[in-house]
Design a protein around this motif. Structure first.
Motif, short mmCIF file in Angstrom:
data_model
loop_
_atom_site.label_atom_id
_atom_site.label_comp_id
_atom_site.label_asym_id
_atom_site.label_seq_id
_atom_site.Cartn_x
_atom_site.Cartn_y
_atom_site.Cartn_z
N UNK A 132 0.82 -1.22 0.00
CA UNK A 132 0.00 0.00 0.00
C UNK A 132 0.86 1.27 0.00
N UNK A 133 2.08 1.17 -0.51
CA UNK A 133 3.02 2.30 -0.53
C UNK A 133 3.44 2.62 -1.95
N UNK A 134 3.30 3.88 -2.35
CA UNK A 134 3.76 4.37 -3.65
C UNK A 134 4.91 5.33 -3.40
N UNK A 135 6.10 4.97 -3.86
CA UNK A 135 7.30 5.77 -3.61
C UNK A 135 7.70 6.52 -4.88
N UNK A 136 8.09 7.78 -4.68
CA UNK A 136 8.50 8.63 -5.80
C UNK A 136 9.92 9.13 -5.56
N UNK A 137 10.77 8.95 -6.55
CA UNK A 137 12.11 9.53 -6.52
C UNK A 137 12.19 10.61 -7.59
N UNK A 138 12.54 11.82 -7.18
CA UNK A 138 12.71 12.91 -8.13
C UNK A 138 14.18 12.97 -8.56
N UNK A 139 14.42 12.99 -9.85
CA UNK A 139 15.78 13.08 -10.35
C UNK A 139 16.20 14.54 -10.41
N UNK A 270 12.60 23.54 -10.60
CA UNK A 270 11.36 23.00 -10.07
C UNK A 270 11.47 21.52 -9.72
N UNK A 271 10.81 21.17 -8.63
CA UNK A 271 10.48 19.77 -8.36
C UNK A 271 8.96 19.79 -8.25
N UNK A 272 8.32 19.45 -9.37
CA UNK A 272 6.89 19.67 -9.49
C UNK A 272 6.10 18.70 -8.64
N UNK A 292 2.99 -0.29 -4.24
CA UNK A 292 3.99 -1.34 -4.09
C UNK A 292 5.15 -1.15 -5.04
N UNK A 293 5.27 0.07 -5.61
CA UNK A 293 6.32 0.35 -6.58
C UNK A 293 7.02 1.67 -6.26
N UNK A 294 8.17 1.89 -6.90
CA UNK A 294 8.90 3.16 -6.84
C UNK A 294 9.04 3.69 -8.26
N UNK A 295 8.66 4.94 -8.46
CA UNK A 295 8.77 5.58 -9.76
C UNK A 295 9.82 6.68 -9.72
N UNK A 296 10.59 6.81 -10.80
CA UNK A 296 11.60 7.86 -10.91
C UNK A 296 11.16 8.86 -11.97
N UNK A 301 9.66 13.70 -17.74
CA UNK A 301 8.29 13.79 -17.26
C UNK A 301 7.86 15.22 -16.96
N UNK A 302 8.77 16.18 -17.14
CA UNK A 302 8.45 17.58 -16.86
C UNK A 302 8.37 17.90 -15.39
N UNK A 303 8.97 17.05 -14.55
CA UNK A 303 8.87 17.21 -13.09
C UNK A 303 10.06 17.99 -12.52
N UNK A 304 11.28 17.74 -13.02
CA UNK A 304 12.46 18.47 -12.53
C UNK A 304 13.03 19.30 -13.68
#
Length: 358
Positions: A132-139, A270-272, A292-296, A301-304
């Motif tokens: 039940x955990x969704x992990x996000x790593x910002x590059x 930015x770290x959106x 149950x996953x980690x996304x980078x 992705x226009x995030x950083x």
């Protein structure tokens, strides 16, 4: 027994007296059809990472009809665990930043099988075992590669500055990208580096910035949360100096309240968090999110990415803008890669940092 522990920890939150909440009225149970989401952070008002994350929650409230709340635990880390347990009891989705909360969650996630947890700024090597955990790593090293290249191009002295909060891996990841991007633009560039020691001491940030200016730095980047506001103050007090903000479009935050400060902030990296948070809340509501996953997420992705607002376009030469645009495209395409502080030996990191010291 688990619910007893949750109740005890919840009482600890109430007894502490320093947690504050804002937003809509919290739910009384999970049976309500209206989905709810809570954001746990040290504090809002940093005009940076936390504030922009909260924008994502507010968008979910407006567009998705979610019941939202922010819980601020303040400077006392002892309040992190009771805060997490308390909101997990009441909200469908709970979001937070960093590895410390992840470690706390590992002790309690089984107590709340119906609650979804979202963590951002998570170590990219982290192995997610909680369903039940969704992990996000910002590059952030990708985005700061662009910031460093811009700083080197805009510098008149060949010396740029970097003021970080604490000397931790995520801040060093910013720094590596900043240094390598600057070197890509100017092989002879020098980078003055300093750490405040925390993310709240704005006066110290100002002092460190002034020291870097005496070393010749004329474009300075802060990656220090609320403490970094001191860098802007120092830059605004001296002519011929540019500042680069972080996480949010920090010039926009000051455009109405402090024009003098706003006009030294050339851009921000930015770290959106707002985009990332809203997307995961939306996907969760739709039942599409892959827990149950980690996304980078990074430049592709226009995030950083760096802010390219009207002020940026007015003050950055067209040739430099084109150069930054080209770098951005190359990073998104995987044609340019850079080092990361995650997994790097400390000796190697120090060697890179020291090699560009003024």
């Amino acid at each position: 027994m688990k619910r007893v522990l949750a109740a005890v920890l919840a009482l600890a939150v109430a007894a502490g007296g320093t947690l504050t909440g804002c937003g809509e009225k919290e739910k009384t149970g999970k049976k309500d059809e209206k989905m709810s989401a809570a954001f746990i952070c040290a504090n809002l008002g940093d005009k940076s990472f936390n504030d922009i994350a909260w924008e994502g929650f507010k968008k979910a409230e407006t567009e998705l009809g979610m019941d939202i709340k922010v819980v601020e635990y303040g400077a006392e880390k002892s309040k992190m665990e009771p805060a997490l347990v308390d909101v997990a009891e009441k909200y469908d989705i709970v979001a937070f930043e960093g590895g410390e909360f992840t470690e706390i969650l590992e002790k309690h996630y089984e107590e709340f099988p119906d609650t979804k947890f979202v963590g951002f700024d998570i170590d990219p090597t982290y192995q997610v075992k909680m369903p039940n955990y969704f992990a996000i790593n910002y590059m952030q090293n990708q985005g700061d590669y662009l910031a460093g290249a811009l700083a080197a191009k805009m510098s008149q002295t060949g010396v740029i500055g970097f003021v970080g909060g604490a000397e931790v891996v995520v801040i060093n990841d910013f720094l590596l990208g900043y240094v390598e991007g600057a070197q890509h633009a100017d092989a002879n560039v020098k980078v003055a580096t300093a750490y405040i020691g925390d993310f709240v001491n704005s006066p110290k940030a100002k002092e460190l910035t002034q020291v870097q200016m005496t070393q010749g730095a004329d474009v300075l980047h802060q990656v220090a949360g609320a403490a970094g506001l001191g860098l802007f103050e120092a830059c605004a007090e001296k002519t011929g100096i540019w500042a680069i903000g972080v996480d949010a479009d920090q010039r926009e935050y000051f455009a109405e309240s402090n024009q003098k400060v706003a006009d030294v902030i050339l851009t921000s990296m930015l770290k959106r968090n707002d985009i990332a948070i809203f997307n995961i809340l939306k996907e969760t509501a739709e039942g599409k999110a892959q827990y149950g996953t980690l996304k980078r997420w990074g430049v592709k992705e226009g995030v950083t990415v760096i802010v390219k607002n009207d002020f940026y376009r007015q003050n950055v030469p067209q040739e430099t803008q084109a150069y930054i645009d080209e770098l951005e495209g190359q990073i998104a395409a995987g044609e340019i890669t850079m080092d990361t502080a995650y997994g790097m030996q400390q000796e190697q990191f120090i060697s890179i940092r020291e090699s560009v010291k003024p």
